[in-house]
Scaffold this motif. Structure first.
Motif, mmCIF file in Angstrom:
data_model
loop_
_atom_site.group_PDB
_atom_site.id
_atom_site.type_symbol
_atom_site.label_atom_id
_atom_site.label_comp_id
_atom_site.label_asym_id
_atom_site.label_seq_id
_atom_site.Cartn_x
_atom_site.Cartn_y
_atom_site.Cartn_z
ATOM 1 N N TYR A 28 91.972 118.861 -77.661
ATOM 2 C CA TYR A 28 91.634 120.211 -78.116
ATOM 3 C C TYR A 28 92.603 120.708 -79.186
ATOM 4 C CZ TYR A 28 90.572 125.186 -78.006
ATOM 5 O OH TYR A 28 90.234 126.473 -78.360
ATOM 6 N N GLY A 29 93.884 120.591 -78.932
ATOM 7 C CA GLY A 29 94.876 121.153 -79.841
ATOM 8 C C GLY A 29 94.878 120.521 -81.207
ATOM 9 N N ARG A 30 94.638 119.220 -81.287
ATOM 10 C CA ARG A 30 94.730 118.508 -82.561
ATOM 11 C C ARG A 30 93.427 118.542 -83.365
ATOM 12 N NH1 ARG A 30 96.736 112.620 -81.590
ATOM 13 N NH2 ARG A 30 96.691 112.682 -83.884
ATOM 14 N N THR A 31 92.381 119.056 -82.787
ATOM 15 C CA THR A 31 91.097 119.141 -83.498
ATOM 16 C C THR A 31 90.998 120.482 -84.197
ATOM 17 O OG1 THR A 31 90.024 117.704 -81.864
ATOM 18 C CG2 THR A 31 88.593 119.051 -83.249
ATOM 19 N N THR A 32 90.683 120.447 -85.476
ATOM 20 C CA THR A 32 90.578 121.675 -86.266
ATOM 21 C C THR A 32 89.132 121.965 -86.655
ATOM 22 O OG1 THR A 32 90.844 120.532 -88.391
ATOM 23 C CG2 THR A 32 92.862 121.212 -87.242
ATOM 24 N N ILE A 33 88.884 123.217 -86.939
ATOM 25 C CA ILE A 33 87.563 123.605 -87.438
ATOM 26 C C ILE A 33 87.284 122.909 -88.764
ATOM 27 C CG2 ILE A 33 86.192 125.517 -88.346
ATOM 28 C CD1 ILE A 33 86.318 125.533 -85.343
ATOM 29 N N ALA A 34 88.303 122.743 -89.588
ATOM 30 C CA ALA A 34 88.116 122.068 -90.874
ATOM 31 C C ALA A 34 87.645 120.634 -90.668
ATOM 32 C CB ALA A 34 89.426 122.082 -91.664
ATOM 33 N N ALA A 35 88.224 119.948 -89.680
ATOM 34 C CA ALA A 35 87.808 118.571 -89.412
ATOM 35 C C ALA A 35 86.373 118.520 -88.906
ATOM 36 C CB ALA A 35 88.753 117.938 -88.394
ATOM 37 N N ILE A 36 86.016 119.452 -88.048
ATOM 38 C CA ILE A 36 84.643 119.498 -87.520
ATOM 39 C C ILE A 36 83.660 119.796 -88.640
ATOM 40 C CG2 ILE A 36 83.085 120.775 -85.988
ATOM 41 C CD1 ILE A 36 85.575 121.214 -84.165
ATOM 42 N N VAL B 151 84.106 116.971 -70.805
ATOM 43 C CA VAL B 151 84.330 118.252 -71.474
ATOM 44 C C VAL B 151 85.077 119.201 -70.540
ATOM 45 C CG1 VAL B 151 83.249 120.163 -72.713
ATOM 46 C CG2 VAL B 151 82.209 117.883 -72.785
ATOM 47 N N TYR B 152 84.712 119.180 -69.262
ATOM 48 C CA TYR B 152 85.444 120.006 -68.291
ATOM 49 C C TYR B 152 86.913 119.600 -68.248
ATOM 50 C CZ TYR B 152 86.915 122.200 -63.960
ATOM 51 O OH TYR B 152 87.601 122.956 -63.032
ATOM 52 N N LEU B 153 87.187 118.309 -68.244
ATOM 53 C CA LEU B 153 88.573 117.835 -68.207
ATOM 54 C C LEU B 153 89.321 118.248 -69.476
ATOM 55 C CD1 LEU B 153 87.918 114.295 -66.702
ATOM 56 C CD2 LEU B 153 88.790 116.314 -65.507
ATOM 57 N N LEU B 154 88.623 118.267 -70.602
ATOM 58 C CA LEU B 154 89.220 118.765 -71.841
ATOM 59 C C LEU B 154 89.628 120.231 -71.683
ATOM 60 C CD1 LEU B 154 89.523 118.261 -75.098
ATOM 61 C CD2 LEU B 154 87.378 119.546 -75.172
ATOM 62 N N ILE B 155 88.732 121.030 -71.122
ATOM 63 C CA ILE B 155 89.018 122.449 -70.894
ATOM 64 C C ILE B 155 90.201 122.595 -69.935
ATOM 65 C CG2 ILE B 155 88.097 124.613 -69.974
ATOM 66 C CD1 ILE B 155 85.279 123.535 -70.745
ATOM 67 N N ARG B 156 90.174 121.839 -68.841
ATOM 68 C CA ARG B 156 91.257 121.915 -67.841
ATOM 69 C C ARG B 156 92.609 121.596 -68.465
ATOM 70 N NH1 ARG B 156 91.739 116.957 -63.935
ATOM 71 N NH2 ARG B 156 92.551 116.184 -65.934
ATOM 72 N N GLY C 62 98.560 125.869 -71.655
ATOM 73 C CA GLY C 62 98.896 127.259 -71.931
ATOM 74 C C GLY C 62 97.958 127.982 -72.861
ATOM 75 N N ASP C 63 96.844 127.353 -73.241
ATOM 76 C CA ASP C 63 95.903 128.024 -74.144
ATOM 77 C C ASP C 63 95.136 129.099 -73.367
ATOM 78 O OD1 ASP C 63 93.163 128.411 -75.471
ATOM 79 O OD2 ASP C 63 94.246 127.284 -76.996
ATOM 80 N N PRO C 64 95.272 130.369 -73.715
ATOM 81 C CA PRO C 64 94.625 131.428 -72.933
ATOM 82 C C PRO C 64 93.101 131.417 -73.033
ATOM 83 C CG PRO C 64 95.655 132.343 -74.902
ATOM 84 C CD PRO C 64 96.102 130.914 -74.819
ATOM 85 N N ASP C 65 92.579 131.030 -74.191
ATOM 86 C CA ASP C 65 91.125 130.967 -74.330
ATOM 87 C C ASP C 65 90.534 129.901 -73.419
ATOM 88 O OD1 ASP C 65 90.876 132.991 -76.286
ATOM 89 O OD2 ASP C 65 91.489 131.580 -77.852
ATOM 90 N N MET C 66 91.198 128.758 -73.335
ATOM 91 C CA MET C 66 90.704 127.703 -72.472
ATOM 92 C C MET C 66 90.913 128.032 -70.998
ATOM 93 S SD MET C 66 89.222 125.294 -74.232
ATOM 94 C CE MET C 66 88.526 126.739 -75.027
ATOM 95 N N ALA C 67 91.970 128.772 -70.679
ATOM 96 C CA ALA C 67 92.164 129.215 -69.300
ATOM 97 C C ALA C 67 91.035 130.147 -68.875
ATOM 98 C CB ALA C 67 93.511 129.900 -69.154
ATOM 99 N N ALA C 68 90.641 131.046 -69.770
ATOM 100 C CA ALA C 68 89.531 131.952 -69.478
ATOM 101 C C ALA C 68 88.221 131.189 -69.354
ATOM 102 C CB ALA C 68 89.424 133.017 -70.572
ATOM 103 N N LEU C 69 88.021 130.195 -70.226
ATOM 104 C CA LEU C 69 86.808 129.398 -70.167
ATOM 105 C C LEU C 69 86.761 128.581 -68.882
ATOM 106 C CD1 LEU C 69 84.201 128.375 -71.387
ATOM 107 C CD2 LEU C 69 85.522 126.734 -72.753
ATOM 108 N N LEU C 70 87.911 128.049 -68.456
ATOM 109 C CA LEU C 70 87.960 127.293 -67.209
ATOM 110 C C LEU C 70 87.528 128.162 -66.035
ATOM 111 C CD1 LEU C 70 88.792 124.594 -65.837
ATOM 112 C CD2 LEU C 70 91.071 125.606 -65.546
ATOM 113 N N ASN C 71 88.012 129.383 -65.993
ATOM 114 C CA ASN C 71 87.594 130.297 -64.926
ATOM 115 C C ASN C 71 86.093 130.562 -64.985
ATOM 116 O OD1 ASN C 71 90.176 130.606 -63.835
ATOM 117 N ND2 ASN C 71 90.668 132.345 -65.160
ATOM 118 N N ALA D 114 93.499 121.634 -71.651
ATOM 119 C CA ALA D 114 93.906 122.630 -72.646
ATOM 120 C C ALA D 114 94.390 123.899 -71.964
ATOM 121 C CB ALA D 114 92.748 122.936 -73.589
ATOM 122 N N ALA D 115 93.752 124.281 -70.854
ATOM 123 C CA ALA D 115 94.201 125.450 -70.091
ATOM 124 C C ALA D 115 95.586 125.200 -69.506
ATOM 125 C CB ALA D 115 93.201 125.764 -68.993
ATOM 126 N N ALA D 116 95.811 123.989 -69.002
ATOM 127 C CA ALA D 116 97.105 123.658 -68.423
ATOM 128 C C ALA D 116 98.220 123.677 -69.465
ATOM 129 C CB ALA D 116 97.041 122.291 -67.749
#
Length: 225
Positions: free
Chosen positions: A47-55, A128-133, A139-148, A135-137
């Motif tokens: 998650y962290g290393r992927t950018t919108i520009a790359a996508i 994808v769930y593991l990616l979210i988990r 410290g990303d707050p957006d991914m922590a909220a998405l995990l919930n 990224a949340a772990a």
């Protein structure tokens, strides 16, 4: 004297009709391409290393169009996860599951169908769930909220399933809807898929069969001797 205007001239002089349907189809095709490229990049790079520009570059669209459609990386991950829950069939997996719960007459056959749904959806959704988990772990707050959010939504779905199947009279009489939902919630967890499939090398088919037996053992009455 004016030249006569024939039907073909009138047709040629009219503005070409706006093809709204084709535009919508092209927009949907572009959206699906962005989701496919984003999924591949997120799962490959993290998650962290992927950018919108790359996508955007991989999808041959502008960064602005990605932001407009998805609102950034958290929105993309949410859309990818929700897409994975549809399964691989033409009809969304949840619809097929609801139909099975309403029509299947053999409780063990229903557990087997649940196992097949798990084997179909888990390879799509669990990574994808593991990616979210993860990224949340980090410290990303957006991914922590998405995990919930995704955990809460999955539990609501399992509680829905539990109530549906209990209403059919298929399950052990001592079980509450919440207890059934807990068993289903555990059986559809990405962590279990991670251990058995990603780490131990089980096939998705074997995993689904195992989950069908697990559900039957924990939820159905014991067959008469």
């Amino acid at each position: 004297m004016e030249a006569p205007v024939n039907a073909s001239n009138r047709e040629a002089s009219r503005p070409r009709a706006y093809d709204a349907r084709r535009r919508q189809e092209a927009a949907e095709e572009s959206r699906m391409l962005v989701l496919a490229q984003a999924r591949d990049l997120f799962l490959t790079r993290g998650y962290g290393r992927t950018t919108i520009a790359a996508i955007a570059g991989a999808s041959s669209v502008s960064k602005e169009s990605v932001y407009k459609s998805f609102g950034g990386k958290p929105g993309l991950v949410r859309a990818i996860y929700e897409q994975s829950l549809l399964g691989a069939g033409g009809t969304p997996a949840e619809e097929r599951s609801d139909r099975a719960q309403a029509t299947v007459t053999d409780p063990r056959e229903l557990m087997e169908q649940f196992g097949r749904f798990i084997s179909e959806v888990s390879p799509l959704g669990s990574p994808v769930y593991l990616l979210i988990r993860d990224a949340a772990a980090s410290g990303d707050p957006d991914m922590a909220a998405l995990l919930n959010d995704v955990d809460a939504a999955r539990y609501r779905r399992m509680l829905h399933n539990a109530r549906q199947v209990l209403a059919r009279g298929f399950l052990r009489a001592d079980l509450t809807a919440e207890e059934v939902a807990d068993v289903m919630f555990t059986s559809t967890s990405a962590e279990l898929y991670e251990v058995l499939v990603l780490k131990r090398g089980w096939s998705a088919e074997r995993y689904g069969q195992f989950m069908a037996r697990t559900l039957a053992a924990n939820l159905l009455p014991e067959p008469p001797a």
